[in-house]
Structures are given as C-alpha cells and as structure tokens.
Design an enzyme around this catalytic site. Structure first.
Site, PDB file in Angstrom:
ATOM      1  N   TYR B 169       0.794  -1.227   0.000  1.00  0.00           N
ATOM      2  CA  TYR B 169       0.000   0.000   0.000  1.00  0.00           C
ATOM      3  C   TYR B 169       0.823   1.272   0.000  1.00  0.00           C
ATOM      4  O   TYR B 169       0.279   2.351  -0.177  1.00  0.00           O
ATOM      5  CB  TYR B 169      -0.991   0.000   1.166  1.00  0.00           C
ATOM      6  CG  TYR B 169      -2.295  -0.614   0.768  1.00  0.00           C
ATOM      7  CD1 TYR B 169      -3.115   0.025  -0.167  1.00  0.00           C
ATOM      8  CD2 TYR B 169      -2.699  -1.835   1.263  1.00  0.00           C
ATOM      9  CE1 TYR B 169      -4.292  -0.554  -0.571  1.00  0.00           C
ATOM     10  CE2 TYR B 169      -3.878  -2.420   0.862  1.00  0.00           C
ATOM     11  CZ  TYR B 169      -4.676  -1.767  -0.060  1.00  0.00           C
ATOM     12  OH  TYR B 169      -5.840  -2.329  -0.472  1.00  0.00           O
ATOM     13  N   GLU B 255      -3.861 -30.287   8.964  1.00  0.00           N
ATOM     14  CA  GLU B 255      -3.997 -29.505   7.732  1.00  0.00           C
ATOM     15  C   GLU B 255      -5.094 -28.464   7.864  1.00  0.00           C
ATOM     16  O   GLU B 255      -4.948 -27.335   7.406  1.00  0.00           O
ATOM     17  CB  GLU B 255      -4.302 -30.425   6.538  1.00  0.00           C
ATOM     18  CG  GLU B 255      -4.520 -29.659   5.248  1.00  0.00           C
ATOM     19  CD  GLU B 255      -4.916 -30.538   4.080  1.00  0.00           C
ATOM     20  OE1 GLU B 255      -4.700 -31.747   4.136  1.00  0.00           O
ATOM     21  OE2 GLU B 255      -5.448 -29.989   3.102  1.00  0.00           O
ATOM     22  N   ASP B 307      -5.408 -34.377   4.744  1.00  0.00           N
ATOM     23  CA  ASP B 307      -6.412 -35.049   3.914  1.00  0.00           C
ATOM     24  C   ASP B 307      -5.754 -36.147   3.098  1.00  0.00           C
ATOM     25  O   ASP B 307      -4.577 -36.074   2.768  1.00  0.00           O
ATOM     26  CB  ASP B 307      -7.039 -34.049   2.927  1.00  0.00           C
ATOM     27  CG  ASP B 307      -8.027 -33.132   3.603  1.00  0.00           C
ATOM     28  OD1 ASP B 307      -8.385 -33.418   4.764  1.00  0.00           O
ATOM     29  OD2 ASP B 307      -8.434 -32.134   2.984  1.00  0.00           O
TER      30      ASP B 307
END
Lengths: 708, 426
Positions: B169, B255, B307
């Site tokens: 910014y 995870e 997963d």
C-alpha cells in the site's frame, strides 16, 4: 405399377412424419417417379383416399387416416423453420435467396439477386383481399379493450409519473423522456409483408412451374450431391405459410435463356391433396432479354424482431458468395424505416458446380440398397456393385461377392436377390474396408472466395484462411474451410462466429454447434497472441458435404459429437491461427518499437526517486556522523549533500541511457527486418463489358483463364 | 484424576458395546491410554537420542555438491542496511557513468531448484538473471525492485516491522497488485542474501497453536493450554519468540481448521500430551519457522494429519522439504522427519470409511498425484510411494472430515488414539 405406386405413396408420407427427414426425402423420390408415370396429371391417386380422411366424425375410435405431405408440413411448420411469423419471414427470404443462387450457379451465371420486403398495412391488406375495414362496434370484444378499472389504474399511474417528473425537474435532475404509453397489442395486430425475390438464374420451363411450387416434397435437387436446398420444401413452405396466414396466392414470373416470352403463374396449393391450384398460367410477351425467376409471396411476418437476423443472413451470405450481387430493399409506409442495402460483387470466380455422385458402400442402409436395386439398369450383381457405388472396382467386387458366401454369384441377376441376401450384402458393406470417397464431387467456397468475402464484408485488419483436404464421415466426404479475421468494422469484441453448411449461413442454435464449441473451448487463443475477450475475432467455418449431419429439427446446427468433423474444424481454425500468429508477432514487435521509448521513460521518475531517497538518507547519516562511510561512498554522499548529485541529474543520466539503448535497438530492428512495406491489397475492378469467352483452369490457389 | 477419566472411558466403551460398536468401529481394540502413552514416550526418547548422537545437522557446506547452491542467512538490521546501501551506491555510479543500471537477481524458477536428498529439502542453485532497466520486458520489475529496496532501507532506519500488505500500500500505483510486490520482495531478500524476516517484512498471521507449550512472545509468557478453543495465533516475528517449554510427547500437525477445532475443543492434548499446530491449508512462513523452532528446541516427533488427497501430501512436503518459491531459505523453513500419521489412502479401507464419504478424484487430482510420484521427496520414502500409488490406483480421496461419518468425535476418541497405539505412521 399403378396400384403398387399408390400403395407406396400411401404409406410413405406417414413414414416421413415419424422418421427422420432423410426418409421423407426418399419417399419423395418415389412420388416424383409416380407422377411422371401418370403423365403429371392432377388426378393424383392420393385423392380418393383423401376422401376417407374427411369421413364423418362419428367414428371416433381409431380410424386409419392418411395425411398428404403438404398437410403434414402445414401442421409441423417448425421442421422447416416456420416457427412463428418472424422466423417465417426470415425463412421465406432465405429459401428464396438460396433457390436463386442455386439456379444462377447451375448455369454458371454470376448471380444477381434482388430481395424486396414490402410492409403492408392492415388497411392495404384488407383491400388486397377485398375485405372492407370494419370499425369496432362492440369494444369489449377485443383483447386490448380497457376496462374501467384498468383505466383508473393507468390514469393514476400517469398522474404519479408526472408528479415525479415535475419534482425531478424542480431539483434539476436529468429528466428522462416520458416513455410512450405502450399500446396493448392484441393478436389482431398482425403485420403483413410482400416478399419479392428476383434472380438471373436458369428460370423454369413454362409447364413445370405449377408442379415445382404446388407440390410439397417434389424437386430437382434430390440425389447424392452437395446442395443448398434440403428436400424441395423451401418455396412450397413459403406458399403454405402464405396460405395459412394471408390466404393469398404466390406469383411467379420466369423466363429461360433464349425464350421470347415470360411465363407468369399465379397459384396456391391444395394442402389436403398436395397438388397445385392454378389461378392463372399464361405466357407474356417479353422484350428484354431477361432470364431467371421472380417470385412474389405475401405472408404474415415480424420485421422488427427479425430485422437483424435477415440482415445478418444476407451479410454472411455475401461473405460466402462474394461472386454474387445482392440488393436488399425494405419498403414501408413509414419512410424512415425504409432501407436499401447493396452487397456488391467482389470477384467473378465461381466455385465449380457440384456434381452428383454415387453412394459409398459404408454410407448405405438396407432400404437404400433395395432402392438402388430397384432403380438400377445393371443386370448382374457384379455390374451392380461395380457401377452403383464409388470405390468398388471390378476385381474388388468379385472378391466381395466371393466373401458373401456360396449363395452369391457374380452373374446372378441383381433383381433376384432375396431380402436375406440383401441383408448379407449390407452386413458385408459395414464390415469390409473401402477406400474413402474422394471429395471431387464437392464444391467448397474455396479459400480464395472465402478470403475475399471476409475482406469485402468485414474489412478486417488481418485475415487468414485455410482449406482442409477432403475427409470422410460415415461414407460421406466433407471439406472444412476456415477463416480467422482480426478487427474490422461492425465486429464486436470477442469471438464472432460465422457458420456455413453447404455454403449457406447458419444463424440459429449457435450454442451447441461444433464450430462454436471448438472456437470457445478447444482453441487456446492465447498461444497465438490473440486475446479472446479483447480482440475482435471473426471465426468463419464452412463445411460442405454430400450429407451435412445436422442436429435437431430446425437443421440449424451441426452436433458436437462427431469427432471427425470436430477435429477437422479444430485443425482448420488452428491453421489459420498459426498463419495469423506470425503476423501478429510482427505487429507487436513494430508496436513495441514505437512504444519502447515511452515505456522505458515512464518509470524513470520512480526508479531515480527511490534511489535518490536512499542516497539522501545516507547523506544525512553521514553528515550527522551517526554512520561512517569511506572512499567512493563518502565521495558520492558528499556530492549529494552539496546538491551536485540531485534527483534531476540521476533522471537526466538515466534518460540519456534510455535514449541510447532505444536508438541501438531501433537500428538493430531495422537491420533485422529490412525495409518492409505494408502488404499491398489487390483492388477488384468489375468488368464493364459483357462476358468474354474464356476457359478456366482451376487450382485451389489460382484460376488460370484463357481468353478465346 | 487421569485415572478416573480413564475408568470412565472404559465403562463407556463397555456400555456402548452393543450398538456403539456399530457407530464407532474398532473402539474395542483401543488399549488403555497408559499403554499408548508409553509407546509414544518411546518414540520421543528415540528421537531425542537420535538428535544427541547425530549432533550436528548437515548443512549445504558439508556436502560436496556438483553445483553450487545459494542459501540465505539471518542478518541483523545494520547488515541489511549496509547491503542495500552498497547496492544503491553501485547503482548510482552506474547511472552517473551513463550506462543505466541493472540488478543481478537470483533465478527462482523451476529450473534453478534442486532437491538434495542428504538434506531432504529443496535448495536454490546459483543461477542468476540480469535485470537491466533499459529493457521493455524488465523495466517494470527493475523499478519495483528499486522501490522495495528503498522501502526496506527505511524499515531498517526506523527499526520497525510491517506486513507485506503494508508494503504494497505504500505505492499501489507502481505495484499494481500485491503479487508483484511480494514476488519482488522475495527477489530482494534472495539478492541481499538474507531471510525475508531479516527485511522486517512479515506476512499476516495465519497459523495457530494450542496445547502443551509455553513460550514468550515479545516478552509475554504464553501458556497454550490456557488459550481457550481458538488457540494462540503464531506470531509473524519469529525472532521475538523464545523460552519454549513443554511436557508434550509429540507435535500434531493438522492440515485443516475444522479438524484442529475438534482436537482443541476435545482437549486432545490433555489426554495425550501434545502440541497441535495448523496453518489452515498451505503453511505460511511464520508457521514453518515456528514448527522448525519447536522441533529443534523441544526435540519432539512431528506427526501430520492431512487429507487423503494429493494436496494433503503437497502440504506435508512444504513443511518437510520446503516450497520452490522460498527454496533460498529452505534451511530455516523446513522441518525434516515429519511422520505421516493420517488420513492415508490405506486408512480408507482399514477404517471402513463408508463409500459416500469418499470422493472420486478429478482429472487434475490424478495428474497431480502422478506428478508427485515422480518427486524426489516422495520417492525417498517407500511407504509414501505405496500410499500415493494406492490413491492414484483407487482414484478416491477423502478429507479428514470423512471420519465424522462415525460421529463427530470419532477422530479424537477412536481414530487418533488407535493410530498412535498401533504406531501407524510413515
């Protein structure tokens, strides 16, 4: 024969209704044959049976009825593209134009076609049919009658609107035009149009005219051949539609080359009997040496909603047939709506006339084999195989017969084949391997014409075309030609897809079409430096075949499930893109040349600003003795403090460097690319005099013309 | 108190034997927690003894690699400042001499990456690319690089930290989008030879930790057992974290946020003393640094719960041997020897996960899976290769949440304890 024939024609139309239109076509051939047998007399054997279909109502439980083809198509107008008044107007124009093109091309005459659509007001229409305009007496009968309640509501709403407007005006807001109160439009407000199409084609023999227009499913375009027309429906459907919507007959003027009179015929169709009903059929004196046909029909239509479709159609037709000249006129009472558009000729090279070919063994079905057997003039099975199909030579035919089994013999009479034996032949045709049919019988638009058409109508910045070699789908040869253009007038950003099948534009049901799908999903435009959303891309794909595998009833798109066609389309478009890519890259380079200096200079303040800021901080640290720098660093910092080195000096120096680099690169570019000019575009000058006698030697790339 | 709890567990499982068996399969096989704990203790001991025997971890300089590699080090602020100033002076001279300027930026592309099996991580080779100002294709990047250098110089002077977003910014007009300033920031740290943290630019916090660990963050002592359900956000400035203490037996890497919530709410770390960490998907730099720090200071085994899909393994690999984007700093960011606890493709059948909880792999998934089979970090562990091959063969994937089909708490009450009991990690 008579009774047998009548049996056939009795059954066949029914088939046409339930089966694919292909079948319908076959049925027609029979009918044609039959009418020839009976000397073309109007006494059709269908007639007595029609009486049956009109038998009294009482027998409601399943009475066997027959329908004439005309009746069937009148009830299922959508099959032929007559879904609603608007589309009917479009289809009528389209069918007439295509007939005209075919007619002119068949005598190798450069087509000149004039289409006029004349709007007919209700009053005028009524007077035309001899109906007096009646004032409404019982207002409440009508759909657009305003009840007292509705009226109250409307008045209140109008008052409210006015109030709001007054307020807005007071505050000084932008005042929106008060929307005109929408007139409620009942079904009664149909609009009528007289569609006239005049061409310079072959014309029609005087005596054949009634049968050519007054009998559905009879035509000259049957047979295995690349044709625009489908099943001899077009002009007749227009006539049926005019009969359904206005009740007015069709008017035909026609003259054949060398004829000293003009045939004029006014007729309509007896839908129930599928025979022409002649009002007037006469020969008129003619002084001008005109040949061709002029057809005039009055139908209900909708100009406002289908205007753009009709114009698009003509424009695309102009793209694919740059050798034709179209003049389109719209005439109405309101003069501001009138329009005249001319699509002028850009070349006088016409594609050769497609010729009729024989069936490929892998493209026939059982019924077709039976028909071919019935029609053949050949005596023996060997001759039949050898002469009625393409790609079966004599020794090949012998081998095939040997393969069929011991029941078959090369010398056996072909007409004596039993049904079982025919099935065996069919099976073998499916399993055996045959050479692919050649594409010689096809008449593609040609790369040259496609290119000219695109250039003529779109004026693109860049265009590339490609013509594929003939390929085969289910025994029918097809050729895919493609063009890709960038930029141009009246082209919207993104993909603009133009589809042609057998050299006619396809406008409807674009979404599921193989061309649309391929262009949208399977071409990665980015790899060819084309921006799919920003650039104005025109994609033109023309497919010609002896049988176009249309999908759906409307025959407006080619399915995406035929891998042969899909891959040919993809390959052709890609080839165009490859050609374009090198041009685009060159163009980008040239643009970069121009913009390089600007781009490089743009960031000078940013870069030097950042560097100077760091230097300033360092100089401060150095000055305040918080940090000690030595040697060169100290020297530079001293200069910064003394304002010998400022932001401006840095900027100036960097700008000098940029200038120097830019100059060097420009030199390098110039030496690499050499002095090149924009490619010259040929101009076309129309021949002033009449036709010279010449012989054309055609090749895909050029035409060699020998004047005599 | 622990005993009482255990007894209650035991009675519970007996009560539910008749129909609880069906709801939570394999529960019967669970042994007493003490048994599981003792096996865990053994694991921790072995890790610690390993560490002590193999005193020094290998570094790049220990290896005799054919190609030279680039690594960065933590530098203090003044050295960073010096490096920037040297660079700026060089540029100034170059501009003043009229020859423009350019940066010599280490290439961070795929071709410049190298997996070193001895170190078990990806490192950056020494190829560099010239970034001249006076070239249309590099002028923008060069300008952004100068600007970032100037901004970092300011940070050094003022001795403050800013986020990547802050940095972006400061000059939105030039940077256009954050991806550009972020990429150049990595280039700059690579070019100066320091870690990104040394530039005093941090990413917004993403990772969270909960469990048996106490550490100081900027001087405040933080007890992660008393952080409620949400846990403690992992501080982006790892240099201000210290004084780690823990009685945990292992670190559990999760995870996903959802699984982490379950573990935190059930106070899994009280039943089996552990530290639970998640980065909610792909780990950020701070989480990886924190994990590395925990592992080296506390010497605990790291078990991962991801997963059962190629992405889970990918995340595991980023923790384990680093991402290609940050390979120049892989020495500080990677935590070697992470054990894959679950959910593994073989678990789907072993724990009878019902069909409706498994998902078919997409074309993309299968492709990713096959590509990963070619990756060195997978190949070095034959157990992983078997699992991944099984996944690609069955074309089925499952998320940690698939275990919820046996009840929301199946994960904490049966699955994980059973896995730990069977020492079922790879």
């Amino acid at each position: 024969m008579d009774s047998g024939g009548s049996d056939e024609s009795l059954v066949e139309p029914k088939k046409g209704k339930s089966k694919t239109p292909r079948k319908a076509k076959e049925s027609v051939l029979k009918q044609k044959e039959f009418s020839m047998d009976s000397g073309g007399s109007d006494e059709s054997p269908v007639e007595p049976k029609k009486g049956k279909s009109k038998t009294p109502r009482k027998a409601k439980e399943s009475v066997l009825k027959q329908k004439s083809p005309a009746e069937f198509f009148a009830e299922n107008k959508n099959i032929a593209g007559f879904d609603n008044p608007g589309k009917s107007l479009y289809t009528t124009v389209r069918e007439l134009v295509e007939n005209s093109l075919d007619s002119a091309e068949s005598i190798s005459e450069l087509p000149i076609i004039e289409v006029t659509i004349e709007e007919i007001g209700k009053g005028k229409f009524n007077s035309m049919i001899g109906l007096i305009d009646r004032e409404r007496i019982d207002e409440e009968l009508y759909g657009d009658f305003e009840t007292a309640k509705a009226r109250e509501k409307r008045v209140a709403k109008e008052a409210r609107d006015q109030e709001i407007q007054a307020k807005n005006a007071a505050v000084g807001k932008k005042v929106k035009e008060p929307s005109a109160p929408k007139g409620m439009k009942g079904r009664g407000e149909a609009s009528f149009f007289r569609v006239t199409c005049k061409d310079n084609g072959r014309g029609m023999p005087h005596d054949d005219i009634p049968n050519m227009f007054g009998r559905v499913l009879s035509g000259t375009k049957y047979g295995l051949k690349q044709t625009r027309g489908k099943f001899g429906l077009g002009a007749k459907m227009a006539l049926i539609w005019s009969k359904m919507s206005t009740g007015l007959p069709i008017e035909i003027s026609s003259s054949i080359k060398g004829q000293n009179y003009i045939s004029f015929c006014r007729l309509d169709i007896d839908i129930h009997r599928n025979i022409p009903h002649i009002h007037l059929h006469e020969k008129k004196e003619s002084t001008e040496a005109w040949h061709g046909a002029e057809i005039q029909v009055v139908i209900e239509g909708n100009w406002t909603t289908y205007r753009s479709k009709i114009l698009h159609y003509l424009r695309q037709m102009a793209v694919i047939t740059p050798y034709a000249q179209f003049l389109f006129k719209f005439v109405s009472d309101a003069s501001d709506k009138n329009a005249t558009i001319k699509f002028s000729r850009r070349t006088d090279v016409m594609p050769p006339v497609p010729f009729e070919t024989k069936y490929h063994p892998s493209a026939v079905d059982l019924l077709l084999i039976k028909r071919l057997i019935a029609e053949t003039s050949k005596k023996t099975l060997l001759q039949f195989l050898q002469h009625e199909f393409v790609n079966i030579r004599k020794n090949h035919a012998e081998r095939l017969i040997g393969e069929m089994g011991p029941d078959f013999d090369p010398k056996m009479a072909v007409k004596s084949l039993t049904s079982q034996q025919i099935v065996r032949i069919h099976q073998l045709f499916r399993q055996a391997k045959f050479d692919d049919p050649s594409g010689d019988c096809l008449s593609p638009a040609g790369e040259y014409n496609l290119r000219l058409g695109i250039v003529k109508e779109l004026h693109p910045d860049m265009v590339a075309t490609y013509s594929g070699s003939p390929q085969v789908f289910e025994g029918h040869p097809f050729i895919v030609e493609a063009g890709v253009s960038l930029g141009g007038k009246d082209v919207k950003q993104g993909l603009n897809i133009f589809r042609f099948a057998n050299r006619i534009p396809l406008l409807f049901e674009q979404g599921a079409d193989v061309v649309t799908r391929t262009a949208l999903k399977r071409i990665s435009w980015n790899t060819y430096k084309i921006n799919q959303t920003q650039d104005k891309i025109g994609v033109f794909v023309s497919i010609v075949s002896t049988k176009i595998p249309f999908k759906g009833t409307g025959k407006e798109y080619i399915g995406d499930d035929i891998s042969e066609i899909a891959s040919a389309v993809k390959y052709s478009i890609r080839q165009c893109c490859v050609q374009l890519k090198s041009k685009i890259v060159k163009k980008i380079q040239a643009r970069e040349q121009q913009e390089r200096k600007r781009n490089l200079s743009k960031y000078i303040p940013n870069a030097t600003g950042a560097i100077y800021d760091v230097l300033k901080e360092m100089a401060q640290l150095h000055g305040s003795k918080r940090k000690h720098y030595e040697g060169e660093e100290a020297e530079i910092l001293k200069k910064v403090s003394a304002r010998v080195i400022t932001k401006d000096t840095l900027q100036e120096k960097l700008a000098q460097h940029v200038e120097h680099v830019d100059y060097e690169m420009a030199m390098e570019f110039a030496t690499q690319s050499g002095v090149s000019e924009e490619p010259r575009d040929d101009i076309y000058i129309q021949a002033l005099e009449g036709a010279n006698n010449f012989i054309d030697f055609r090749s895909p790339i050029f035409v060699f013309r020998l004047f005599q | 108190m622990a005993d009482k709890k255990k007894r209650r567990k035991a009675t519970n499982s007996e009560d539910e034997d008749s129909d609880g068996q069906r709801v939570q399969p394999f529960k019967k096989r669970l042994k007493q927690d003490t048994v599981i704990l003792s096996s865990l203790r053994k694991l921790t001991e072995s890790i610690r003894s390993d560490e002590s025997t193999d005193k020094k971890t290998l570094t790049l300089s220990d290896l005799d690699l054919s190609s030279t590699c680039r690594e960065v080090a933590d530098l203090n602020l003044s050295s960073v400042q010096d490096a920037i100033e040297r660079l700026v002076i060089r540029i100034t001279q170059s501009i003043l001499s009229g020859s423009g300027f350019s940066f010599d930026v280490p290439a961070r592309g795929n071709a410049n990456q190298l997996y070193v099996p001895q170190l078990d991580r990806i490192v950056l080779k020494d190829k560099t690319s010239l970034r001249p100002y006076a070239n249309v294709s590099t002028v923008r990047k060069t300008t952004i690089t100068t600007r970032i250098l100037q901004l970092v110089h300011q940070l050094c002077l003022k001795n403050i930290h800013v986020t990547k977003r802050d940095l972006f910014y400061t000059d939105v007009k030039l940077f256009q989008d954050q991806a550009q300033s972020d990429a150049v920031l990595d280039d700059v740290s690579c070019m100066l030879g320091c870690t990104r943290s040394s530039l005093n630019v941090v990413a917004a916090e993403k990772g969270i930790v909960v469990g048996r660990i106490i550490f100081s963050d900027n001087g405040d002592m933080i007890d992660c057992t008393k952080m409620g359900m949400g846990g403690k956000a992992i501080p982006p400035n790892i240099d201000r974290v210290g004084d780690m203490q823990s009685d945990a037996l292992f670190i559990l890497l999760v995870e996903k946020d959802a699984a982490y919530m379950r573990l935190a709410e059930d106070r899994f770390y009280n039943r089996f003393p552990c530290i639970i960490v998640t980065a909610k998907g792909q780990p950020d730099v701070a989480t990886r640094l924190f994990l590395k720090k925990m592992k080296t200071e506390l010497k605990l085994p790291v078990l991962a719960l991801v997963d059962s899909d190629p992405y889970g393994l990918k995340i595991l690999s980023v923790y384990g041997c680093g991402s290609k984007n940050m390979s120049y700093d892989s020495a500080n960011l990677t935590t070697p020897d992470i054990k894959w606890l679950g959910v593994r493709p073989s678990d789907l059948d072993k724990y009878k996960i019902p069909e409706q909880c498994r998902l078919p792999m997409t074309e993309q998934d299968i492709k990713t899976g096959k590509d990963m089979l070619e990756e060195d970090f997978v190949k070095k562990n034959s157990g992983w290769v078997d699992e991944l091959t099984l996944m690609v063969k069955t074309k089925q994937k499952a998320e940690i949440q698939a275990l919820s089909s046996f009840g929301f708490q199946y994960l904490t009450e049966v699955y994980l304890p059973l896995k730990l009991q069977q020492e079922d990690w790879l």
